[in-house]
Design an enzyme around this catalytic site. Structure first.
Site, PDB file in Angstrom:
ATOM      1  N   CYS A 270       0.943  -0.996   0.014  1.00 31.19           N
ATOM      2  CA  CYS A 270       0.150   0.002   0.099  1.00 31.19           C
ATOM      3  C   CYS A 270       0.912   1.278  -0.085  1.00 31.19           C
ATOM      4  CB  CYS A 270      -1.003   0.131   1.276  1.00 31.19           C
ATOM      5  SG  CYS A 270      -0.103   0.029   2.760  1.00 31.19           S
ATOM      6  N   HIS A 271       0.465   2.391   0.544  1.00 26.30           N
ATOM      7  CA  HIS A 271       1.272   3.426   0.472  1.00 26.30           C
ATOM      8  C   HIS A 271       2.637   3.215   1.631  1.00 26.30           C
ATOM      9  CE1 HIS A 271       2.174   7.844   0.169  1.00 26.30           C
ATOM     10  NE2 HIS A 271       2.222   7.855   1.542  1.00 26.30           N
TER      11      HIS A 271
END
Length: 102
Positions: free
Chosen positions: A59-60
């Site tokens: 993800c981020h």
């Protein structure tokens, strides 16, 4: 929960990378060969995730991918969280596409 560094995930030949970020985040930066299923749709799209190989989740920054990794692992998927997400991937100088649409 199993975790792996971005560099080690990148070194895996033919790694199946699952990016659980939102669509607008992909417009900023993405790993070109990653498969995209936003975390909010993972439950209904679970059948799209392979069960016959390891799935590397990003993800981020690592939080949402950790949630997804736990969820997938509980459902029999060999899932591994990519520590630090795409931010750490970028810091490690690994290949990604900046900008544009997915």
């Amino acid at each position: 929960m199993k975790s792996i560094s971005p560099a080690d995930a990148h070194a895996v030949a033919d790694a199946w990378i699952l990016d659980v970020r939102e669509d607008h985040e992909l417009e900023q930066a993405r790993v070109d060969d990653a498969h995209h299923i936003p975390l909010g749709t993972l439950v209904e799209r679970l059948d799209e995730v392979p069960r016959d190989r390891t799935v590397y989740v990003m993800c981020h920054g690592g939080g949402r991918s950790a949630q997804a990794t736990e969820y997938l692992s509980a459902r029999g998927v060999d899932a591994v969280n990519i520590s630090g997400g795409i931010m750490e991937w970028h810091r490690a100088g690994l290949p990604l596409t900046i900008g544009g649409t997915a």
